[in-house]
Design a protein around this motif. Structure first.
Motif, PDB file in Angstrom:
ATOM      1  N   GLU A 165      17.092  -8.801  -3.235  1.00  0.00           N
ATOM      2  CA  GLU A 165      17.676  -8.733  -4.577  1.00  0.00           C
ATOM      3  C   GLU A 165      16.861  -7.825  -5.484  1.00  0.00           C
ATOM      4  OE1 GLU A 165      19.073 -11.546  -8.359  1.00  0.00           O
ATOM      5  OE2 GLU A 165      18.342 -12.504  -6.510  1.00  0.00           O
ATOM      6  N   ALA A 166      15.540  -7.839  -5.323  1.00  0.00           N
ATOM      7  CA  ALA A 166      14.685  -6.954  -6.124  1.00  0.00           C
ATOM      8  C   ALA A 166      15.024  -5.495  -5.840  1.00  0.00           C
ATOM      9  CB  ALA A 166      13.220  -7.228  -5.819  1.00  0.00           C
ATOM     10  N   ILE A 167      15.178  -5.154  -4.567  1.00  0.00           N
ATOM     11  CA  ILE A 167      15.499  -3.773  -4.197  1.00  0.00           C
ATOM     12  C   ILE A 167      16.880  -3.390  -4.701  1.00  0.00           C
ATOM     13  CG2 ILE A 167      15.966  -2.254  -2.232  1.00  0.00           C
ATOM     14  CD1 ILE A 167      13.739  -3.812  -0.735  1.00  0.00           C
ATOM     15  N   LEU A 168      17.838  -4.302  -4.594  1.00  0.00           N
ATOM     16  CA  LEU A 168      19.185  -4.021  -5.112  1.00  0.00           C
ATOM     17  C   LEU A 168      19.144  -3.750  -6.607  1.00  0.00           C
ATOM     18  CD1 LEU A 168      21.385  -6.654  -3.218  1.00  0.00           C
ATOM     19  CD2 LEU A 168      21.553  -4.157  -3.030  1.00  0.00           C
ATOM     20  N   HIS A 169      18.373  -4.567  -7.341  1.00  0.00           N
ATOM     21  CA  HIS A 169      18.275  -4.384  -8.792  1.00  0.00           C
ATOM     22  C   HIS A 169      17.645  -3.033  -9.114  1.00  0.00           C
ATOM     23  CE1 HIS A 169      17.653  -5.600 -13.049  1.00  0.00           C
ATOM     24  NE2 HIS A 169      16.629  -4.754 -12.935  1.00  0.00           N
ATOM     25  N   ILE A 170      16.550  -2.707  -8.452  1.00  0.00           N
ATOM     26  CA  ILE A 170      15.864  -1.454  -8.756  1.00  0.00           C
ATOM     27  C   ILE A 170      16.742  -0.255  -8.445  1.00  0.00           C
ATOM     28  CG2 ILE A 170      13.938   0.040  -8.064  1.00  0.00           C
ATOM     29  CD1 ILE A 170      12.266  -2.547  -7.751  1.00  0.00           C
TER      30      ILE A 170
ATOM     31  N   ASN B 278      10.106   1.771   1.768  1.00  0.00           N
ATOM     32  CA  ASN B 278      11.087   2.538   2.544  1.00  0.00           C
ATOM     33  C   ASN B 278      12.491   2.454   1.959  1.00  0.00           C
ATOM     34  OD1 ASN B 278       9.253   3.438   4.476  1.00  0.00           O
ATOM     35  ND2 ASN B 278       9.544   1.649   5.799  1.00  0.00           N
ATOM     36  N   ARG B 279      12.804   1.350   1.291  1.00  0.00           N
ATOM     37  CA  ARG B 279      14.184   1.115   0.856  1.00  0.00           C
ATOM     38  C   ARG B 279      14.440   1.428  -0.615  1.00  0.00           C
ATOM     39  NH1 ARG B 279      14.802  -4.933   2.457  1.00  0.00           N
ATOM     40  NH2 ARG B 279      16.887  -4.692   1.547  1.00  0.00           N
ATOM     41  N   VAL B 280      13.399   1.446  -1.436  1.00  0.00           N
ATOM     42  CA  VAL B 280      13.590   1.788  -2.848  1.00  0.00           C
ATOM     43  C   VAL B 280      13.730   3.302  -2.973  1.00  0.00           C
ATOM     44  CG1 VAL B 280      12.454   1.894  -5.103  1.00  0.00           C
ATOM     45  CG2 VAL B 280      12.454  -0.242  -3.803  1.00  0.00           C
ATOM     46  N   ASP B 281      14.807   3.733  -3.627  1.00  0.00           N
ATOM     47  CA  ASP B 281      15.164   5.153  -3.678  1.00  0.00           C
ATOM     48  C   ASP B 281      14.615   5.805  -4.937  1.00  0.00           C
ATOM     49  OD1 ASP B 281      16.306   7.554  -3.002  1.00  0.00           O
ATOM     50  OD2 ASP B 281      18.311   7.032  -3.735  1.00  0.00           O
ATOM     51  N   SER B 282      13.280   5.881  -5.022  1.00  0.00           N
ATOM     52  CA  SER B 282      12.640   6.483  -6.186  1.00  0.00           C
ATOM     53  C   SER B 282      11.642   7.542  -5.741  1.00  0.00           C
ATOM     54  CB  SER B 282      11.924   5.417  -7.025  1.00  0.00           C
ATOM     55  OG  SER B 282      12.864   4.509  -7.577  1.00  0.00           O
ATOM     56  N   ALA B 283      11.279   8.423  -6.676  1.00  0.00           N
ATOM     57  CA  ALA B 283      10.342   9.499  -6.343  1.00  0.00           C
ATOM     58  C   ALA B 283       8.959   8.958  -6.023  1.00  0.00           C
ATOM     59  CB  ALA B 283      10.254  10.483  -7.505  1.00  0.00           C
ATOM     60  N   GLY B 284       8.592   7.834  -6.642  1.00  0.00           N
ATOM     61  CA  GLY B 284       7.311   7.194  -6.371  1.00  0.00           C
ATOM     62  C   GLY B 284       7.508   5.724  -6.058  1.00  0.00           C
ATOM     63  N   VAL B 285       6.919   5.258  -4.963  1.00  0.00           N
ATOM     64  CA  VAL B 285       6.992   3.830  -4.601  1.00  0.00           C
ATOM     65  C   VAL B 285       5.574   3.371  -4.304  1.00  0.00           C
ATOM     66  CG1 VAL B 285       9.376   3.637  -3.838  1.00  0.00           C
ATOM     67  CG2 VAL B 285       7.698   4.598  -2.281  1.00  0.00           C
ATOM     68  N   PHE B 286       5.089   2.384  -5.062  1.00  0.00           N
ATOM     69  CA  PHE B 286       3.682   1.980  -5.015  1.00  0.00           C
ATOM     70  C   PHE B 286       3.528   0.545  -4.515  1.00  0.00           C
ATOM     71  CE2 PHE B 286       2.378   4.945  -8.802  1.00  0.00           C
ATOM     72  CZ  PHE B 286       2.784   6.039  -8.065  1.00  0.00           C
ATOM     73  N   TRP B 287       2.360   0.268  -3.937  1.00  0.00           N
ATOM     74  CA  TRP B 287       2.039  -1.074  -3.437  1.00  0.00           C
ATOM     75  C   TRP B 287       0.725  -1.524  -4.062  1.00  0.00           C
ATOM     76  CZ3 TRP B 287       0.101  -2.004   2.261  1.00  0.00           C
ATOM     77  CH2 TRP B 287      -0.180  -3.367   2.452  1.00  0.00           C
ATOM     78  N   ASN B 288       0.776  -2.602  -4.801  1.00  0.00           N
ATOM     79  CA  ASN B 288      -0.411  -3.220  -5.408  1.00  0.00           C
ATOM     80  C   ASN B 288      -1.217  -2.274  -6.298  1.00  0.00           C
ATOM     81  OD1 ASN B 288       0.148  -5.690  -4.299  1.00  0.00           O
ATOM     82  ND2 ASN B 288      -1.426  -5.605  -2.703  1.00  0.00           N
ATOM     83  N   CYS B 289      -0.523  -1.450  -7.068  1.00  0.00           N
ATOM     84  CA  CYS B 289      -1.211  -0.599  -8.037  1.00  0.00           C
ATOM     85  C   CYS B 289      -0.237  -0.231  -9.158  1.00  0.00           C
ATOM     86  CB  CYS B 289      -1.791   0.661  -7.387  1.00  0.00           C
ATOM     87  SG  CYS B 289      -0.645   1.608  -6.403  1.00  0.00           S
ATOM     88  N   SER B 290      -0.798   0.231 -10.244  1.00  0.00           N
ATOM     89  CA  SER B 290      -0.042   0.489 -11.465  1.00  0.00           C
ATOM     90  C   SER B 290       0.862   1.708 -11.344  1.00  0.00           C
ATOM     91  CB  SER B 290      -1.027   0.694 -12.615  1.00  0.00           C
ATOM     92  OG  SER B 290      -0.384   1.165 -13.774  1.00  0.00           O
ATOM     93  N   THR B 291       2.009   1.629 -11.985  1.00  0.00           N
ATOM     94  CA  THR B 291       2.927   2.775 -12.034  1.00  0.00           C
ATOM     95  C   THR B 291       2.325   3.942 -12.806  1.00  0.00           C
ATOM     96  OG1 THR B 291       3.997   1.841 -14.010  1.00  0.00           O
ATOM     97  CG2 THR B 291       4.995   1.349 -11.871  1.00  0.00           C
ATOM     98  N   ARG B 292       1.289   3.684 -13.596  1.00  0.00           N
ATOM     99  CA  ARG B 292       0.646   4.734 -14.391  1.00  0.00           C
ATOM    100  C   ARG B 292      -0.044   5.787 -13.533  1.00  0.00           C
ATOM    101  NH1 ARG B 292       0.404   7.131 -18.060  1.00  0.00           N
ATOM    102  NH2 ARG B 292      -1.587   6.752 -19.087  1.00  0.00           N
ATOM    103  N   PHE B 293      -0.205   5.521 -12.231  1.00  0.00           N
ATOM    104  CA  PHE B 293      -0.792   6.515 -11.344  1.00  0.00           C
ATOM    105  C   PHE B 293       0.165   7.668 -11.041  1.00  0.00           C
ATOM    106  CE2 PHE B 293      -3.722   3.011 -10.173  1.00  0.00           C
ATOM    107  CZ  PHE B 293      -4.930   3.686 -10.325  1.00  0.00           C
ATOM    108  N   ALA B 294       1.434   7.540 -11.416  1.00  0.00           N
ATOM    109  CA  ALA B 294       2.422   8.604 -11.158  1.00  0.00           C
ATOM    110  C   ALA B 294       2.171   9.751 -12.127  1.00  0.00           C
ATOM    111  CB  ALA B 294       3.838   8.063 -11.311  1.00  0.00           C
ATOM    112  N   ASP B 295       1.284  10.642 -11.744  1.00  0.00           N
ATOM    113  CA  ASP B 295       0.837  11.693 -12.654  1.00  0.00           C
ATOM    114  C   ASP B 295       0.205  12.813 -11.833  1.00  0.00           C
ATOM    115  OD1 ASP B 295      -0.169  12.457 -15.572  1.00  0.00           O
ATOM    116  OD2 ASP B 295      -1.885  12.644 -14.216  1.00  0.00           O
ATOM    117  N   GLY B 296       0.506  14.048 -12.202  1.00  0.00           N
ATOM    118  CA  GLY B 296      -0.003  15.179 -11.460  1.00  0.00           C
ATOM    119  C   GLY B 296      -1.515  15.255 -11.430  1.00  0.00           C
TER     120      GLY B 296
END
Length: 447
Positions: free
Chosen positions: A339-344, A368-386
């Protein structure tokens, strides 16, 4: 000399052809010159930024500007230092132009090479964030691209001050005139969006309204993202302390950034075990929680501070499609990973989404299943940065599914061309009863 949008685009196109032949050493020297000139002009540029901030405050007081936009506009000392550091970081990266990415012997004396090359002419349109001028100038020149820059009206003073310094610095280098140009009016942008014969790529840096307007009003390819609607899913086995720290960072490190978390999804069994600690940490930091009925009930019956329980808000459906860009987060309970993956996948903007779990198998499934440019495990989304990815800086973050995706650095500003080196062969020399192709990989390439 005329400076009409057509002339600007044509000049950039001509400059891009010359720039492709400028050596990597000369491009690096130009970045060194830009860095030195900006460092020398720090006081004047920061003073210009203060004028923009004063004008912005008046708009905020009048209800005509969001506080989040003003935060992006402010050129703090840390942003300034990061901007200067980014120029040198980009300069010191490997030259992205002319790299051989494929070498195949089609036949004796008939060799095929695939080499990286610049895209050509970039049109970069951005709101606020005056440091973007230096960032993109560095990336464009290092990758051999000409660039036309348009800043938002809210950053006019900062934009003009930085642009003047950059232009003067480049005038004494091997970079051809017209390789970096700056425009100031909205009318110029509208006309430039029609110059598809000269401009190769548009990169918008701003809110979703800006991006959508550009996509709807040009035939030129557009690279970018409309929203930064990032989510974090807390699985049933998430570590409590780790989860609280990661979510707090993702929400509060820089709430106005496109990689800040906006939606918190929580496994229903974690609503009574992990969520209270996360909620307490967020509420102490001044974050407003907009909760679905299940998460709100779980928090109301938890050991959460009674004062915090009183300020919990009820979420609406719209909250899960909202990029707040401030200290607000939407919270929703889900039955599990599926359900989490469906929502995202239904609500995410395709930017960056994360999972908090101690299970490698669960994390791999999520990523593998979340269709986003960045998919992270146990870390902040703020790391998505050049910069954090080691790209020096970035021209933007792309949610496109062709060419560049995610934080776009030098690699995303190059494409490739094929060179075939022969000795008088013709395609009719090959076929049934004739010569056969070898298709052998060429080792130790030297061209």
């Amino acid at each position: 000399m005329s400076t009409s949008p057509v002339d600007i685009a044509r000049t950039a196109s001509l400059a891009s052809r010359t720039l492709k032949a400028v050596s990597g050493a000369d491009r690096n020297a130009a970045l060194t010159a830009v860095h030195a000139a900006l460092a020398k002009s720090q006081d004047a540029i920061l003073e210009a930024n203060q004028k923009d901030m004063q004008a912005a405050q008046k708009l905020i007081d009048a209800g005509k500007m969001r506080q989040s936009l003003a935060k992006r506009l402010f050129l703090s000392q840390s942003k300034w230092d990061g901007m200067l550091e980014g120029i040198l970081d980009v300069r010191d990266l490997e030259d992205p132009v002319g790299k051989v990415t494929l070498a195949t012997k089609l036949d004796d004396g008939l060799d095929l090479y695939r080499l990286t090359c610049p895209i050509g002419v970039l049109l970069v349109i951005f709101e606020a964030r005056p440091e973007v001028i230096a960032n993109i100038t560095a990336l464009a020149l290092k990758s051999g691209n000409a660039v036309i820059l348009k800043g938002g009206k809210e950053s006019t003073n900062s934009f003009s001050a930085i642009a003047k310094v950059v232009s003067e610095a480049l005038a004494s280098t091997a970079i051809p005139p017209g390789a970096v140009q700056l425009v100031e009016t909205r009318e110029d942008v509208s006309a430039l969006l029609d110059q598809d014969q000269y401009i190769d790529l548009v990169i918008p840096r701003g809110g979703n309204e800006l991006v959508r307007h550009i996509k709807e009003n040009t035939k030129i390819p557009v690279m970018g993202h409309a929203d930064g609607l990032c989510a974090i899913y807390v699985h049933s086995d998430a570590d409590v302390e780790k989860a609280a720290k990661v979510v707090l960072d993702a929400k509060t490190d820089y709430p106005a950034a496109c990689n800040a978390v906006e939606t918190l999804l929580v496994h229903e069994s974690a609503a009574t075990t992990v969520l209270p600690k996360i909620a307490s940490t967020l509420l102490q930091a001044g974050v407003s929680l907009r909760c679905d009925p299940v998460s709100k009930a779980a928090l109301k019956s938890s050991t959460l501070d009674p004062a915090h329980k009183l300020i919990l808000q009820e979420a609406t459906d719209q909250d899960f499609d909202t990029e707040f860009l401030e200290l607000t987060i939407a919270v929703k309970t889900v039955s599990g990973l599926d359900e989490a993956i469906l929502h995202i996948n239904a609500h995410s903007s395709g930017h960056t989404d994360a999972i908090l779990t101690e299970s490698k198998e669960t994390a791999e499934s999520f990523m593998n299943r979340v269709d986003s440019a960045g998919v992270f495990w146990n870390c902040s989304t703020r790391f998505a940065d050049g910069f954090r990815y080691g790209f020096g800086t970035e021209v933007g973050i792309s949610t496109n599914k062709i060419h560049a995706r995610g934080p776009v650095g030098l690699e995303g500003l190059t494409i490739h061309k094929y060179q075939l080196r022969g000795n008088g062969q013709g395609a009719s020399d090959y076929g049934a009863g004739k010569r056969a192709y070898l298709h052998q990989k060429i080792e130790n390439v030297e061209i």
